[in-house]
Design a protein around this motif. Structure first.
Motif, short mmCIF file in Angstrom:
data_model
loop_
_atom_site.label_atom_id
_atom_site.label_comp_id
_atom_site.label_asym_id
_atom_site.label_seq_id
_atom_site.Cartn_x
_atom_site.Cartn_y
_atom_site.Cartn_z
N UNK A 112 -12.90 1.02 -1.01
CA UNK A 112 -12.11 2.54 -1.05
C UNK A 112 -10.95 2.35 -1.36
N UNK A 113 -10.26 1.22 -1.07
CA UNK A 113 -8.93 1.28 -0.92
C UNK A 113 -8.33 0.11 -1.78
N UNK A 114 -9.21 -0.20 -2.93
CA UNK A 114 -8.58 -0.68 -3.97
C UNK A 114 -8.20 0.04 -5.02
N UNK A 115 -7.84 -0.55 -6.11
CA UNK A 115 -7.35 0.51 -7.23
C UNK A 115 -8.29 1.60 -7.54
N UNK A 116 -7.88 2.96 -7.46
CA UNK A 116 -9.02 4.00 -7.80
C UNK A 116 -9.95 4.20 -6.78
N UNK A 117 -9.65 3.79 -5.75
CA UNK A 117 -10.94 3.98 -4.65
C UNK A 117 -10.91 5.44 -4.00
N UNK A 118 -11.87 5.73 -3.28
CA UNK A 118 -12.05 6.94 -2.87
C UNK A 118 -11.12 7.34 -1.54
N UNK A 119 -10.85 6.32 -0.86
CA UNK A 119 -10.06 6.62 0.60
C UNK A 119 -11.01 7.05 1.26
N UNK A 120 -12.43 6.86 1.33
CA UNK A 120 -13.30 7.37 2.36
C UNK A 120 -14.22 6.20 2.62
N UNK A 121 -14.87 6.16 3.82
CA UNK A 121 -15.75 5.21 4.38
C UNK A 121 -17.14 5.57 4.19
N UNK A 177 -4.46 -1.34 8.39
CA UNK A 177 -4.85 0.28 8.34
C UNK A 177 -3.75 1.03 7.77
N UNK A 178 -3.62 1.82 7.15
CA UNK A 178 -2.53 2.73 7.01
C UNK A 178 -3.07 4.24 6.76
N UNK A 179 -2.00 5.22 6.98
CA UNK A 179 -2.42 6.66 7.04
C UNK A 179 -3.04 7.01 5.47
N UNK A 194 0.92 -1.28 -0.04
CA UNK A 194 -0.04 -0.05 0.03
C UNK A 194 0.77 1.42 0.11
N UNK A 195 1.96 1.18 0.78
CA UNK A 195 2.76 2.61 0.75
C UNK A 195 3.35 2.93 -0.48
N UNK A 196 3.78 1.69 -1.16
CA UNK A 196 4.30 1.96 -2.57
C UNK A 196 3.28 2.17 -3.55
N UNK A 197 2.01 1.80 -3.59
CA UNK A 197 1.08 1.94 -4.78
C UNK A 197 -0.10 2.74 -4.47
N UNK A 198 -0.33 2.81 -3.15
CA UNK A 198 -1.67 3.78 -2.70
C UNK A 198 -2.72 2.77 -2.69
N UNK A 199 -2.75 1.47 -2.99
CA UNK A 199 -3.92 0.67 -3.04
C UNK A 199 -3.53 -0.84 -2.63
#
Length: 401
Positions: free
Chosen positions: A316-325, A399-401, A235-240
């Motif tokens: 929300x945390x897969x590829x292209x996800x919104x990063x919101x719940x 969980x990641x920031x 996740x840290x490397x790719x954001x998903x």
């Protein structure tokens, strides 16, 4: 000597004999416990020179030989012999009569078998002293103290017929000259059935059993740390996080391909690149390489641990996800922990009613809350098992920031 004197001698002899038996039994129990501890430490901490869960072959040469105490190179046909104490990195362990310990390993957990993971069970049976009460039928390894010779046992270096191997070999290499038989259960047999008998003039073995319950949960503890680190780094490397593999895509080593849009399933072995056909997640990054300190070790994939691990990623945390719940399924709930981005479940060993490998979730998971979401997501909420049994579900939220 008077009658009173004779009775006194007899009583003293009986008491001394009983004391010796107790002392011998205690010494044997201590020896077996030490050997079991050493074997378990060996199999739990193995790494890429072997794999966790792999037991060594016995040593198959007699005491005094140069390689005595070292595991034999292979034990596909004969898996019974003396404990390979040098391979375990411990001093030689002797029983209460000064004899080395003997040891047998299941064909499913010896070196060079196809794979070892939490789906695999032992296959050797053992019985109590009555020859009928089952002590276990999924045994992985057995350790024996042999005591002094009983019956017709011969322990010289003379070459004699050995029914345990069907050949003529040195008597001090023949298991039947050390291990005993009772009620038709033969401890010298390559795969049992074994027996924990009562001491007598024809039987003096003591034994201890090893099952997957003794070591698979500890290997899962290792895996939990490795996979948590690997997912966090991914996740840290790719954001998903990667998508899951389809739940039914597990039946060969070249399966477990990441499936686009699959949020609940098994942990994918292959993400962007599939070894044959069926690659779907071509826009995603692959796992870190085996050589990467944050990657998964070779033994993890080689032994198909992915198939035994249940995996969920929040939408929300897969590829292209919104990063919101914001919507159901965007994030996950794991017990009291909310806003979980991804999680995995280690199922422990199979219970008596579970058959693995399997495409049926109930053959892995026991908690109804966990079973709800396979293979169709319903509530994205998961609970740890409340039991400490080795078959328990264990959830690891990410969980990641």
């Amino acid at each position: 000597m008077s009658l009173l004197g004779i009775l006194g001698v007899a009583l003293f002899t009986a008491l001394a004999s009983g004391s010796y038996r107790i002392q011998r039994s205690t010494s044997n129990a201590i020896a077996l416990a030490k050997a079991k501890e050493a074997l378990l430490a060996y199999v739990i901490t193995r790494d890429d020179d072997g794999r966790p869960g792999e037991f060594p072959c016995p040593t198959t040469v007699a005491p005094g030989a140069a390689t005595y105490g070292t595991s034999a190179m292979g034990c596909a046909s004969v898996r019974i012999g003396r404990l390979p104490w040098k391979t375990l990195g411990i001093p030689e362990i002797l029983d209460g009569d000064g004899e080395p310990l003997w040891y047998v390993v299941s064909n499913k957990f010896r070196p060079l078998v196809t794979m070892i993971n939490s789906d695999i069970t032992g296959d050797m049976p053992a019985y109590a002293a009555d020859g009928a009460t089952v002590l276990g039928n999924q045994i992985v390894a057995v350790l024996f103290t042999t005591g002094s010779p009983v019956g017709n046992q011969t322990r010289s270096a003379a070459v004699l017929p050995c029914s345990a191997t069907g050949t003529n070999i040195a008597a001090n290499l023949c298991a039947e000259n050390y291990l005993d038989t009772a009620f038709g259960r033969n401890n010298a047999a390559n795969a049992g059935p074994f027996i924990s008998g009562d001491a007598s003039s024809t039987f003096n073995d003591q034994l201890t059993l090893i099952t997957t319950a003794d070591f698979i949960p500890k290997i899962e503890d290792r895996i939990a740390k490795l996979l948590t680190r690997s997912l966090n780094n991914y996740y840290a490397l790719h954001g998903y996080y990667p998508y899951a593999a389809n739940y039914t895509d597990y039946t060969s080593p070249n399966k477990l391909n990441c499936a686009n849009g699959k949020y609940v399933g098994r942990l994918p072995k292959f993400i962007a690149a599939a070894p044959l056909t069926g690659a779907q997640c071509t826009t995603l990054a692959d796992w870190q390489s085996v050589g990467d300190p944050n990657g998964l070790p070779a033994w993890f994939s080689d032994n198909n641990w992915n198939s035994a691990i249940h995996y969920v990623v929040g939408k929300a945390y897969a590829e292209g996800g919104s990063k919101t719940c914001a919507l159901p399924g965007d994030c996950l709930t794991a017990g009291a922990s909310t806003a979980v981005q991804a999680l995995f479940i280690l199922p422990g060993i199979a219970t008596a009613s579970q058959t693995r490998p399997s495409g049926t979730p109930a053959n892995y998971l026991e908690v109804p809350e966990d079973l709800d979401d396979w293979p169709v997501p319903l509530n994205y909420s998961y609970l740890n098992s409340t039991t400490a049994l080795p078959s328990r579900d264990r959830i690891y939220p990410i969980k990641n920031p």
